[in-house]
Design an enzyme around this catalytic site. Sequence first.
Site, PDB file in Angstrom:
ATOM      1  CG  ASN A  96      -1.847  -1.216   1.195  1.00  0.00           C
ATOM      2  OD1 ASN A  96      -1.728  -2.066   2.065  1.00  0.00           O
ATOM      3  ND2 ASN A  96      -2.727  -1.338   0.216  1.00  0.00           N
ATOM      4  CB  ILE A 103       0.101   6.340   2.100  1.00  0.00           C
ATOM      5  CG1 ILE A 103       1.481   6.343   2.743  1.00  0.00           C
ATOM      6  CG2 ILE A 103      -0.815   5.356   2.805  1.00  0.00           C
ATOM      7  CD1 ILE A 103       1.542   7.004   4.059  1.00  0.00           C
ATOM      8  CB  CYS A 104      -3.561   3.198  -0.430  1.00  0.00           C
ATOM      9  SG  CYS A 104      -3.756   2.901   1.315  1.00  0.00           S
ATOM     10  CG  HIS A 105      -5.772   6.090  -3.889  1.00  0.00           C
ATOM     11  ND1 HIS A 105      -4.877   6.690  -4.740  1.00  0.00           N
ATOM     12  CD2 HIS A 105      -5.778   4.780  -4.228  1.00  0.00           C
ATOM     13  CE1 HIS A 105      -4.386   5.794  -5.566  1.00  0.00           C
ATOM     14  NE2 HIS A 105      -4.916   4.637  -5.286  1.00  0.00           N
ATOM     15  CG  LEU A 106      -5.606  10.244   3.708  1.00  0.00           C
ATOM     16  CD1 LEU A 106      -5.956   9.016   4.517  1.00  0.00           C
ATOM     17  CD2 LEU A 106      -4.400  10.934   4.295  1.00  0.00           C
TER      18      LEU A 106
END
Length: 166
Positions: A96, A103-106
């Site tokens: 991730n 980092i994966c889509h916040l």
Amino acid sequence: MELKNKHIVRSVERPIPIYPLTVTRLSRELSKIVRNPPEGCKIRITNNMFQWLALIDGPAKTPYYGGLFKILLDFPPNYPFSPPTVRFLNKIFHSNVGTDGSICHLDNIWVPVQTVESILKALVMLLIMPIPEDPMNPLAAVMYICNRFQHDYIACMWTCRFANAD
């Protein structure tokens, strides 16, 4: 400056407005985290109130154990209505986390009631339980699913090399 239709158009950058709510909210969150940090987490402030450095200890019983992960949180002027940009400064082998530390889509899951504390806790949980179904690093995700031993070995080696706590 640029020339448009024989007129000079000056391109002037407008300062981005900083909302008083943003400063108040960041100050309150910082105070709370300094007094009672989430387990395994610390916060350091740069000279800029809108950039924080988070330090996260690699959780036990994970290939990240023993590492100290540096995470940059960059807050927009309209925080908490927009999420901070969050990225790892250390290289990390994780499904991730992108190769650039992103980092994966916040953005997709952000709501204004979330806090820096909730972000830090979510990051610790990602270190404990990656979500390979939503990868930013497809190689790590496939390896996590198909060959967990090899994934953990590489993650451990990268932790020793790039997130050395010493």
